[in-house]
Design an enzyme around this catalytic site. Structure first.
Site, PDB file in Angstrom:
ATOM      1  N   HIS A  16     -30.152  40.025 -31.543  1.00 35.67           N
ATOM      2  CA  HIS A  16     -30.951  41.182 -31.030  1.00 35.67           C
ATOM      3  C   HIS A  16     -31.352  42.042 -32.576  1.00 35.67           C
ATOM      4  O   HIS A  16     -32.353  42.275 -32.824  1.00 35.67           O
ATOM      5  CB  HIS A  16     -30.278  42.053 -30.178  1.00 35.67           C
ATOM      6  CG  HIS A  16     -30.000  41.349 -28.928  1.00 35.67           C
ATOM      7  ND1 HIS A  16     -30.898  41.890 -27.698  1.00 35.67           N
ATOM      8  CD2 HIS A  16     -29.411  40.529 -28.365  1.00 35.67           C
ATOM      9  CE1 HIS A  16     -30.581  41.278 -26.741  1.00 35.67           C
ATOM     10  NE2 HIS A  16     -29.673  40.300 -27.112  1.00 35.67           N
ATOM     11  N   ASP A 123     -34.254  48.100 -28.310  1.00 29.55           N
ATOM     12  CA  ASP A 123     -33.957  46.978 -27.657  1.00 29.55           C
ATOM     13  C   ASP A 123     -33.985  47.341 -26.350  1.00 29.55           C
ATOM     14  O   ASP A 123     -33.673  48.192 -25.659  1.00 29.55           O
ATOM     15  CB  ASP A 123     -32.669  46.661 -28.199  1.00 29.55           C
ATOM     16  CG  ASP A 123     -32.137  45.195 -27.679  1.00 29.55           C
ATOM     17  OD1 ASP A 123     -32.039  44.979 -26.084  1.00 29.55           O
ATOM     18  OD2 ASP A 123     -32.013  44.177 -28.098  1.00 29.55           O
TER      19      ASP A 123
END
Length: 489
Positions: A16, A123
Protein backbone atom coordinates in the site's frame (compact mmCIF):
# COMPACT_ATOMS: atom_id res chain seq x y z
CA UNK A 1 0.08 30.74 -10.30
CA UNK A 2 -1.83 28.82 -7.63
CA UNK A 3 0.07 25.97 -6.03
CA UNK A 4 -1.49 22.92 -4.44
CA UNK A 5 -0.37 20.47 -1.73
CA UNK A 6 -1.79 16.93 -1.80
CA UNK A 7 -1.58 14.85 1.40
CA UNK A 8 -1.36 11.04 1.13
CA UNK A 9 -2.11 8.55 3.90
CA UNK A 10 -1.50 4.85 3.10
CA UNK A 11 -2.08 2.03 5.57
CA UNK A 12 1.31 0.94 6.98
CA UNK A 13 1.78 -2.16 4.82
CA UNK A 14 4.43 -2.49 2.11
CA UNK A 15 2.26 -2.89 -1.01
CA UNK A 16 0.00 0.00 0.00
CA UNK A 17 2.84 2.41 0.86
CA UNK A 18 4.79 1.60 -2.31
CA UNK A 19 1.76 2.26 -4.55
CA UNK A 20 0.85 5.59 -2.91
CA UNK A 21 4.47 6.79 -2.90
CA UNK A 22 4.59 6.13 -6.66
CA UNK A 23 1.32 8.08 -7.19
CA UNK A 24 2.75 11.00 -5.19
CA UNK A 25 5.89 10.96 -7.39
CA UNK A 26 3.73 10.83 -10.51
CA UNK A 27 1.77 13.94 -9.49
CA UNK A 28 4.80 16.16 -8.83
CA UNK A 29 6.52 14.98 -12.01
CA UNK A 30 3.38 15.70 -14.00
CA UNK A 31 2.51 19.22 -12.81
CA UNK A 32 4.77 22.00 -11.49
CA UNK A 33 1.91 23.44 -9.43
CA UNK A 34 1.74 20.37 -7.20
CA UNK A 35 3.59 19.33 -4.05
CA UNK A 36 2.94 16.08 -2.21
CA UNK A 37 3.39 14.86 1.36
CA UNK A 38 3.10 11.17 2.26
CA UNK A 39 2.51 10.38 5.94
CA UNK A 40 3.70 6.97 7.11
CA UNK A 41 1.99 5.65 10.23
CA UNK A 42 4.06 3.64 12.72
CA UNK A 43 4.24 0.86 13.79
CA UNK A 44 4.22 -0.66 10.31
CA UNK A 45 3.06 -4.20 9.65
CA UNK A 46 6.51 -5.77 9.25
CA UNK A 47 10.23 -4.90 9.41
CA UNK A 48 10.72 -4.80 5.62
CA UNK A 49 8.12 -2.00 5.43
CA UNK A 50 10.08 -0.01 8.01
CA UNK A 51 13.28 -0.53 6.01
CA UNK A 52 11.56 0.65 2.85
CA UNK A 53 10.23 3.83 4.49
CA UNK A 54 13.67 4.57 5.96
CA UNK A 55 15.19 4.24 2.49
CA UNK A 56 12.66 6.81 1.25
CA UNK A 57 13.49 9.32 3.92
CA UNK A 58 17.18 9.01 3.12
CA UNK A 59 17.00 8.77 -0.66
CA UNK A 60 16.55 11.62 -3.06
CA UNK A 61 12.85 12.06 -3.69
CA UNK A 62 11.65 14.27 -6.56
CA UNK A 63 11.42 18.03 -5.90
CA UNK A 64 8.27 19.11 -4.07
CA UNK A 65 7.72 15.69 -2.57
CA UNK A 66 8.35 14.60 1.00
CA UNK A 67 7.75 11.53 3.12
CA UNK A 68 7.05 12.11 6.81
CA UNK A 69 7.33 9.25 9.30
CA UNK A 70 4.75 9.86 12.02
CA UNK A 71 5.71 9.05 15.64
CA UNK A 72 5.66 5.37 16.56
CA UNK A 73 2.72 4.53 18.85
CA UNK A 74 4.30 1.52 20.53
CA UNK A 75 1.17 0.54 22.47
CA UNK A 76 -0.68 -0.13 19.19
CA UNK A 77 0.33 -3.18 17.17
CA UNK A 78 -1.32 -6.28 15.66
CA UNK A 79 -0.17 -8.20 18.77
CA UNK A 80 -1.74 -5.81 21.31
CA UNK A 81 -4.90 -4.81 19.43
CA UNK A 82 -5.53 -7.86 17.24
CA UNK A 83 -7.89 -7.23 14.33
CA UNK A 84 -8.65 -3.71 15.57
CA UNK A 85 -5.06 -2.49 15.44
CA UNK A 86 -5.48 -0.47 12.23
CA UNK A 87 -8.58 1.37 13.49
CA UNK A 88 -6.75 2.10 16.77
CA UNK A 89 -3.64 3.26 14.92
CA UNK A 90 -5.61 5.67 12.70
CA UNK A 91 -7.36 7.13 15.76
CA UNK A 92 -4.02 7.47 17.55
CA UNK A 93 -2.31 9.19 14.59
CA UNK A 94 -5.03 11.78 13.86
CA UNK A 95 -3.54 14.42 16.18
CA UNK A 96 -0.10 14.04 14.54
CA UNK A 97 -1.57 14.42 11.04
CA UNK A 98 -3.56 17.50 12.16
CA UNK A 99 -0.40 19.04 13.60
CA UNK A 100 1.58 18.65 10.37
CA UNK A 101 -1.27 19.79 8.11
CA UNK A 102 -1.83 22.86 10.35
CA UNK A 103 1.81 23.78 9.76
CA UNK A 104 1.38 23.48 5.96
CA UNK A 105 -1.75 25.64 6.17
CA UNK A 106 -0.06 28.28 8.38
CA UNK A 107 2.87 28.41 5.95
CA UNK A 108 0.50 29.03 3.00
CA UNK A 109 -1.25 31.83 4.92
CA UNK A 110 2.02 33.53 5.90
CA UNK A 111 3.65 33.15 2.51
CA UNK A 112 1.30 33.77 -0.44
CA UNK A 113 3.46 31.78 -2.88
CA UNK A 114 3.30 28.59 -0.77
CA UNK A 115 1.05 25.68 -1.75
CA UNK A 116 -2.46 25.42 -0.32
CA UNK A 117 -3.81 22.03 0.78
CA UNK A 118 -6.02 20.97 -2.12
CA UNK A 119 -6.89 17.42 -1.17
CA UNK A 120 -6.24 14.36 0.93
CA UNK A 121 -5.81 10.93 -0.66
CA UNK A 122 -6.53 8.08 1.75
CA UNK A 123 -5.95 4.38 1.26
CA UNK A 124 -9.29 2.51 0.99
CA UNK A 125 -8.74 1.22 4.53
CA UNK A 126 -7.43 4.50 6.00
CA UNK A 127 -10.62 6.51 5.42
CA UNK A 128 -11.08 6.75 9.20
CA UNK A 129 -8.78 9.80 8.72
CA UNK A 130 -11.53 11.63 6.79
CA UNK A 131 -12.46 13.53 9.99
CA UNK A 132 -9.14 15.37 9.65
CA UNK A 133 -9.86 16.40 6.03
CA UNK A 134 -13.41 17.45 6.98
CA UNK A 135 -12.08 19.55 9.89
CA UNK A 136 -9.82 21.44 7.49
CA UNK A 137 -12.70 21.76 5.02
CA UNK A 138 -10.62 20.05 2.32
CA UNK A 139 -12.01 17.45 -0.16
CA UNK A 140 -10.71 13.92 0.15
CA UNK A 141 -10.26 11.09 -2.32
CA UNK A 142 -9.79 7.35 -1.87
CA UNK A 143 -6.93 5.38 -3.43
CA UNK A 144 -7.54 1.69 -4.08
CA UNK A 145 -4.37 -0.40 -4.00
CA UNK A 146 -6.62 -3.16 -5.43
CA UNK A 147 -8.40 -3.14 -8.79
CA UNK A 148 -11.61 -1.58 -10.08
CA UNK A 149 -13.41 -4.94 -9.95
CA UNK A 150 -12.56 -5.19 -6.24
CA UNK A 151 -14.07 -1.74 -5.57
CA UNK A 152 -17.19 -2.92 -7.42
CA UNK A 153 -17.21 -6.05 -5.25
CA UNK A 154 -17.02 -3.96 -2.04
CA UNK A 155 -19.95 -1.79 -3.15
CA UNK A 156 -22.02 -4.83 -4.20
CA UNK A 157 -21.40 -6.68 -0.92
CA UNK A 158 -22.42 -3.58 0.99
CA UNK A 159 -25.76 -3.55 -0.88
CA UNK A 160 -26.26 -7.29 -0.20
CA UNK A 161 -25.50 -6.73 3.49
CA UNK A 162 -27.27 -3.41 4.14
CA UNK A 163 -30.22 -3.52 1.78
CA UNK A 164 -30.91 -7.22 1.27
CA UNK A 165 -29.91 -8.55 4.69
CA UNK A 166 -27.64 -11.26 3.23
CA UNK A 167 -25.32 -13.00 5.73
CA UNK A 168 -22.07 -12.76 3.77
CA UNK A 169 -20.23 -15.10 6.17
CA UNK A 170 -22.32 -17.97 4.83
CA UNK A 171 -20.44 -17.70 1.53
CA UNK A 172 -17.29 -19.18 3.11
CA UNK A 173 -17.76 -22.80 2.01
CA UNK A 174 -20.73 -22.21 -0.26
CA UNK A 175 -21.16 -23.48 -3.82
CA UNK A 176 -23.22 -20.38 -4.70
CA UNK A 177 -22.22 -18.13 -7.61
CA UNK A 178 -22.58 -14.37 -7.31
CA UNK A 179 -23.42 -11.92 -10.06
CA UNK A 180 -21.27 -8.89 -9.26
CA UNK A 181 -21.77 -5.81 -11.49
CA UNK A 182 -18.00 -5.25 -11.87
CA UNK A 183 -17.40 -8.79 -13.22
CA UNK A 184 -18.62 -10.18 -16.55
CA UNK A 185 -18.63 -13.75 -15.16
CA UNK A 186 -20.37 -15.10 -12.03
CA UNK A 187 -17.96 -15.30 -9.07
CA UNK A 188 -17.92 -18.51 -7.01
CA UNK A 189 -18.87 -17.17 -3.55
CA UNK A 190 -15.97 -18.99 -1.85
CA UNK A 191 -13.53 -16.80 -3.84
CA UNK A 192 -14.84 -13.62 -2.14
CA UNK A 193 -12.26 -11.58 -0.16
CA UNK A 194 -11.26 -13.20 3.16
CA UNK A 195 -12.48 -10.13 5.06
CA UNK A 196 -16.15 -11.06 4.51
CA UNK A 197 -15.84 -14.49 6.13
CA UNK A 198 -15.29 -13.34 9.73
CA UNK A 199 -17.58 -11.23 11.87
CA UNK A 200 -15.08 -8.55 12.98
CA UNK A 201 -13.38 -8.06 9.63
CA UNK A 202 -16.74 -8.14 7.81
CA UNK A 203 -17.97 -5.17 9.87
CA UNK A 204 -14.79 -3.24 8.94
CA UNK A 205 -15.11 -4.19 5.26
CA UNK A 206 -18.75 -3.04 5.05
CA UNK A 207 -17.99 0.19 6.93
CA UNK A 208 -15.21 1.06 4.46
CA UNK A 209 -17.52 0.26 1.54
CA UNK A 210 -20.14 2.69 2.95
CA UNK A 211 -17.52 5.42 3.35
CA UNK A 212 -16.55 5.19 -0.36
CA UNK A 213 -19.79 7.01 -1.25
CA UNK A 214 -18.60 10.12 0.68
CA UNK A 215 -15.36 10.50 -1.30
CA UNK A 216 -14.84 13.25 -3.86
CA UNK A 217 -13.37 10.63 -6.19
CA UNK A 218 -11.79 7.17 -6.24
CA UNK A 219 -8.30 6.66 -7.68
CA UNK A 220 -7.68 3.06 -8.75
CA UNK A 221 -4.35 1.43 -9.52
CA UNK A 222 -5.51 0.06 -12.86
CA UNK A 223 -6.00 1.17 -16.47
CA UNK A 224 -9.11 1.24 -18.60
CA UNK A 225 -7.91 -1.25 -21.21
CA UNK A 226 -7.02 -3.81 -18.52
CA UNK A 227 -10.25 -3.63 -16.49
CA UNK A 228 -12.62 -2.06 -19.03
CA UNK A 229 -15.69 -4.02 -17.87
CA UNK A 230 -15.13 -3.11 -14.21
CA UNK A 231 -14.31 0.56 -14.89
CA UNK A 232 -17.44 0.95 -17.03
CA UNK A 233 -19.58 -0.67 -14.32
CA UNK A 234 -18.37 1.95 -11.81
CA UNK A 235 -19.31 4.81 -14.14
CA UNK A 236 -23.03 4.35 -13.49
CA UNK A 237 -23.40 7.59 -11.54
CA UNK A 238 -23.98 5.77 -8.24
CA UNK A 239 -20.32 5.75 -7.17
CA UNK A 240 -18.06 8.86 -6.97
CA UNK A 241 -16.01 9.59 -10.14
CA UNK A 242 -13.37 6.91 -10.75
CA UNK A 243 -9.85 7.81 -11.90
CA UNK A 244 -7.84 4.83 -13.26
CA UNK A 245 -4.24 6.04 -12.81
CA UNK A 246 -2.21 2.83 -13.21
CA UNK A 247 -0.38 0.66 -13.65
CA UNK A 248 1.59 2.14 -10.76
CA UNK A 249 4.52 -0.21 -10.23
CA UNK A 250 7.87 0.29 -8.56
CA UNK A 251 10.64 1.40 -10.87
CA UNK A 252 13.15 -1.13 -12.18
CA UNK A 253 16.35 -0.66 -10.18
CA UNK A 254 14.61 0.29 -6.93
CA UNK A 255 15.44 -3.19 -5.64
CA UNK A 256 19.06 -2.16 -5.27
CA UNK A 257 18.18 0.56 -2.80
CA UNK A 258 15.57 -1.31 -0.83
CA UNK A 259 17.78 -3.22 1.57
CA UNK A 260 21.48 -2.53 1.68
CA UNK A 261 22.16 -5.88 3.40
CA UNK A 262 20.72 -7.59 0.30
CA UNK A 263 22.94 -5.88 -2.28
CA UNK A 264 25.23 -8.93 -2.67
CA UNK A 265 22.22 -11.20 -3.18
CA UNK A 266 20.78 -8.72 -5.69
CA UNK A 267 23.94 -8.84 -7.82
CA UNK A 268 24.12 -12.63 -7.59
CA UNK A 269 20.46 -13.06 -8.63
CA UNK A 270 20.72 -10.70 -11.60
CA UNK A 271 23.99 -12.24 -12.79
CA UNK A 272 22.42 -15.73 -12.63
CA UNK A 273 19.48 -14.51 -14.72
CA UNK A 274 21.88 -12.94 -17.24
CA UNK A 275 23.21 -16.47 -17.93
CA UNK A 276 19.76 -17.96 -18.73
CA UNK A 277 18.10 -18.09 -22.18
CA UNK A 278 15.17 -15.70 -22.91
CA UNK A 279 11.78 -16.61 -21.34
CA UNK A 280 13.22 -19.83 -19.88
CA UNK A 281 12.94 -19.23 -16.12
CA UNK A 282 9.91 -19.94 -13.92
CA UNK A 283 9.95 -17.41 -11.06
CA UNK A 284 8.17 -18.32 -7.81
CA UNK A 285 7.51 -15.57 -5.28
CA UNK A 286 4.59 -15.18 -2.87
CA UNK A 287 4.88 -11.68 -1.39
CA UNK A 288 6.28 -10.41 1.89
CA UNK A 289 3.90 -12.65 3.90
CA UNK A 290 4.07 -15.69 1.64
CA UNK A 291 5.54 -18.88 3.11
CA UNK A 292 4.70 -22.59 3.28
CA UNK A 293 5.04 -25.58 5.62
CA UNK A 294 7.80 -28.14 5.08
CA UNK A 295 5.32 -30.61 3.54
CA UNK A 296 4.16 -28.05 0.97
CA UNK A 297 7.75 -26.98 0.23
CA UNK A 298 8.52 -30.65 -0.57
CA UNK A 299 5.63 -30.78 -3.07
CA UNK A 300 6.84 -27.57 -4.78
CA UNK A 301 10.44 -28.86 -4.90
CA UNK A 302 9.31 -32.17 -6.44
CA UNK A 303 7.22 -30.31 -9.04
CA UNK A 304 10.12 -28.04 -10.03
CA UNK A 305 12.50 -30.96 -10.38
CA UNK A 306 10.02 -33.04 -12.42
CA UNK A 307 8.96 -30.18 -14.71
CA UNK A 308 12.53 -29.78 -15.96
CA UNK A 309 12.12 -26.01 -16.40
CA UNK A 310 14.69 -23.55 -15.14
CA UNK A 311 13.49 -21.85 -11.96
CA UNK A 312 14.20 -19.03 -9.52
CA UNK A 313 12.40 -19.69 -6.22
CA UNK A 314 12.00 -17.13 -3.44
CA UNK A 315 11.56 -19.40 -0.42
CA UNK A 316 10.72 -17.78 2.92
CA UNK A 317 10.59 -19.11 6.47
CA UNK A 318 7.02 -19.01 7.93
CA UNK A 319 6.23 -16.32 10.50
CA UNK A 320 7.10 -17.29 14.06
CA UNK A 321 5.43 -16.55 17.38
CA UNK A 322 7.97 -15.54 20.04
CA UNK A 323 7.73 -16.06 23.79
CA UNK A 324 6.26 -12.62 24.36
CA UNK A 325 3.44 -13.51 21.94
CA UNK A 326 4.87 -11.24 19.24
CA UNK A 327 4.36 -12.51 15.69
CA UNK A 328 7.32 -11.97 13.36
CA UNK A 329 6.83 -11.71 9.61
CA UNK A 330 8.32 -14.42 7.35
CA UNK A 331 12.11 -14.25 7.17
CA UNK A 332 14.96 -15.77 5.15
CA UNK A 333 16.37 -19.23 5.90
CA UNK A 334 19.96 -19.33 7.14
CA UNK A 335 20.35 -22.62 5.27
CA UNK A 336 17.92 -23.98 2.66
CA UNK A 337 19.05 -27.56 3.39
CA UNK A 338 16.98 -27.46 6.59
CA UNK A 339 13.70 -27.21 4.63
CA UNK A 340 14.33 -28.66 1.15
CA UNK A 341 14.32 -32.41 0.32
CA UNK A 342 17.71 -34.06 0.66
CA UNK A 343 19.88 -33.62 -2.43
CA UNK A 344 17.42 -31.24 -4.16
CA UNK A 345 19.91 -28.35 -4.42
CA UNK A 346 22.62 -30.63 -5.85
CA UNK A 347 20.28 -32.25 -8.37
CA UNK A 348 18.92 -28.93 -9.65
CA UNK A 349 22.12 -26.88 -9.48
CA UNK A 350 22.33 -26.51 -13.28
CA UNK A 351 18.73 -25.38 -13.81
CA UNK A 352 17.59 -23.67 -10.64
CA UNK A 353 18.37 -21.17 -7.93
CA UNK A 354 16.71 -20.88 -4.52
CA UNK A 355 16.81 -17.44 -2.91
CA UNK A 356 15.30 -15.64 0.09
CA UNK A 357 14.27 -12.02 -0.38
CA UNK A 358 13.64 -11.21 -4.06
CA UNK A 359 13.88 -7.87 -5.95
CA UNK A 360 10.63 -8.80 -7.68
CA UNK A 361 10.25 -5.93 -10.17
CA UNK A 362 13.81 -6.29 -11.43
CA UNK A 363 13.37 -10.05 -11.81
CA UNK A 364 10.05 -9.76 -13.70
CA UNK A 365 11.59 -7.13 -15.98
CA UNK A 366 14.47 -9.48 -16.89
CA UNK A 367 14.16 -11.09 -20.35
CA UNK A 368 15.11 -14.55 -18.97
CA UNK A 369 11.88 -14.79 -16.93
CA UNK A 370 9.06 -16.61 -18.73
CA UNK A 371 6.53 -17.42 -16.01
CA UNK A 372 5.56 -16.27 -12.52
CA UNK A 373 3.96 -18.37 -9.74
CA UNK A 374 2.35 -15.67 -7.62
CA UNK A 375 0.06 -15.08 -4.63
CA UNK A 376 -1.83 -12.56 -6.82
CA UNK A 377 -1.44 -9.52 -4.61
CA UNK A 378 -2.61 -6.61 -6.77
CA UNK A 379 0.85 -4.99 -7.07
CA UNK A 380 2.34 -8.32 -8.20
CA UNK A 381 -0.54 -8.78 -10.66
CA UNK A 382 0.12 -5.37 -12.24
CA UNK A 383 3.87 -5.99 -12.33
CA UNK A 384 3.33 -9.27 -14.21
CA UNK A 385 1.13 -7.47 -16.75
CA UNK A 386 3.49 -4.50 -17.03
CA UNK A 387 6.45 -6.76 -17.86
CA UNK A 388 4.47 -9.27 -19.95
CA UNK A 389 5.02 -12.34 -17.75
CA UNK A 390 2.11 -14.83 -17.57
CA UNK A 391 1.07 -15.89 -14.06
CA UNK A 392 0.32 -19.23 -12.41
CA UNK A 393 -2.07 -18.21 -9.63
CA UNK A 394 -1.60 -19.42 -6.05
CA UNK A 395 -3.57 -16.95 -3.87
CA UNK A 396 -3.12 -17.03 -0.09
CA UNK A 397 -5.26 -14.48 1.79
CA UNK A 398 -7.05 -11.07 1.62
CA UNK A 399 -8.57 -10.44 -1.83
CA UNK A 400 -6.03 -12.61 -3.67
CA UNK A 401 -8.55 -15.36 -4.60
CA UNK A 402 -10.73 -12.66 -6.17
CA UNK A 403 -7.70 -11.31 -8.11
CA UNK A 404 -6.80 -14.85 -9.26
CA UNK A 405 -10.37 -15.38 -10.53
CA UNK A 406 -10.16 -12.09 -12.41
CA UNK A 407 -6.82 -12.95 -14.03
CA UNK A 408 -7.74 -16.54 -14.99
CA UNK A 409 -11.47 -16.45 -15.79
CA UNK A 410 -12.31 -12.80 -16.42
CA UNK A 411 -9.22 -11.68 -18.35
CA UNK A 412 -7.48 -14.88 -19.56
CA UNK A 413 -4.07 -13.55 -18.50
CA UNK A 414 -3.13 -16.36 -16.10
CA UNK A 415 -3.41 -20.09 -15.45
CA UNK A 416 -4.53 -21.68 -12.21
CA UNK A 417 -2.44 -23.62 -9.71
CA UNK A 418 -5.25 -23.56 -7.15
CA UNK A 419 -7.63 -20.62 -7.27
CA UNK A 420 -9.58 -21.45 -4.12
CA UNK A 421 -6.46 -22.05 -2.00
CA UNK A 422 -6.84 -20.01 1.17
CA UNK A 423 -5.20 -19.76 4.53
CA UNK A 424 -5.09 -17.11 7.17
CA UNK A 425 -2.70 -14.17 6.99
CA UNK A 426 -0.12 -15.84 9.25
CA UNK A 427 -0.02 -19.13 7.33
CA UNK A 428 -2.08 -21.22 9.73
CA UNK A 429 -4.75 -23.74 8.57
CA UNK A 430 -2.75 -24.65 5.49
CA UNK A 431 -4.21 -27.05 2.91
CA UNK A 432 -1.94 -29.01 0.59
CA UNK A 433 -1.47 -28.51 -3.14
CA UNK A 434 -0.06 -31.64 -4.76
CA UNK A 435 2.96 -31.62 -7.07
CA UNK A 436 0.83 -32.81 -10.04
CA UNK A 437 -1.25 -29.61 -9.97
CA UNK A 438 1.90 -27.51 -9.71
CA UNK A 439 3.63 -29.33 -12.62
CA UNK A 440 0.54 -28.93 -14.82
CA UNK A 441 0.39 -25.17 -14.16
CA UNK A 442 4.15 -24.69 -14.74
CA UNK A 443 3.92 -26.46 -18.11
CA UNK A 444 0.93 -24.36 -19.15
CA UNK A 445 2.42 -21.04 -18.08
CA UNK A 446 5.82 -21.75 -19.66
CA UNK A 447 4.35 -22.77 -23.04
CA UNK A 448 6.00 -20.29 -25.41
CA UNK A 449 3.23 -20.02 -28.03
CA UNK A 450 0.24 -20.14 -25.68
CA UNK A 451 -2.80 -17.89 -26.07
CA UNK A 452 -2.28 -16.67 -22.48
CA UNK A 453 1.30 -15.55 -23.18
CA UNK A 454 0.23 -13.67 -26.33
CA UNK A 455 -2.56 -11.89 -24.44
CA UNK A 456 -0.19 -10.89 -21.60
CA UNK A 457 2.40 -9.56 -24.08
CA UNK A 458 -0.29 -7.48 -25.81
CA UNK A 459 -1.56 -6.10 -22.46
CA UNK A 460 2.04 -5.28 -21.53
CA UNK A 461 2.40 -3.15 -24.69
CA UNK A 462 -0.83 -1.29 -23.86
CA UNK A 463 0.24 -0.77 -20.23
CA UNK A 464 3.44 0.91 -21.38
CA UNK A 465 1.51 3.52 -23.38
CA UNK A 466 -1.28 4.27 -20.93
CA UNK A 467 0.74 6.57 -18.64
CA UNK A 468 2.33 8.45 -21.55
CA UNK A 469 0.76 11.56 -23.18
CA UNK A 470 -2.40 10.49 -25.01
CA UNK A 471 -2.79 7.34 -22.86
CA UNK A 472 -5.95 6.63 -20.88
CA UNK A 473 -4.32 6.83 -17.41
CA UNK A 474 -2.39 9.96 -18.42
CA UNK A 475 -5.71 11.64 -19.30
CA UNK A 476 -7.38 10.33 -16.15
CA UNK A 477 -4.57 11.77 -13.99
CA UNK A 478 -4.97 15.11 -15.81
CA UNK A 479 -8.69 15.17 -14.93
CA UNK A 480 -7.87 14.42 -11.30
CA UNK A 481 -5.31 17.26 -11.14
CA UNK A 482 -7.81 19.74 -12.60
CA UNK A 483 -10.43 18.61 -10.10
CA UNK A 484 -7.97 19.17 -7.23
CA UNK A 485 -6.92 22.59 -8.56
CA UNK A 486 -10.62 23.56 -8.61
CA UNK A 487 -10.68 22.90 -4.85
CA UNK A 488 -8.43 25.88 -4.21
CA UNK A 489 -10.14 29.04 -3.02
Amino acid sequence: MKKAEVVFIPIPAMGHIVALVEVAKLLVQRDDRLSTTVFIMHPTLDPSTTKYTESLAASTLPDRMRVINLPNIESISPETKGRYWLTSLIEGQKTHVKEYVSRIRTQSELSPGSPQVAGFIFDTFATGMRDVANEFGVPWYVFSASGAAFIGCMLHFQVLHDEQGVDLMEFKNSDAELKIPSLANPLPAKLAPSLVFEKDSLATFIEHARILAEARGILVNTFVEFESYAVNSLSDGKAPPVYPVGPIVKQVGDGRDLRSDESNNYTEIMEWLDDQPPSSVMFLCFGSWGSFSEKQVTEIAFALEQSGHRFLWSLRKPSQIHKAGKRESPSDYANFQEILPEGFLDRTTKIGKVIGWAPQVDILAHPAVGGFASHCGWNSTLESVRFGVPVATWPLYAEQQFNAFQMVIELGLAVEIKMDYRRDFYGDDEIMVGSDDIIKAIKLVMEQESKTRKKVKEMSRISEKTLKPGGSSFSSLGRLIEDMMDNLS
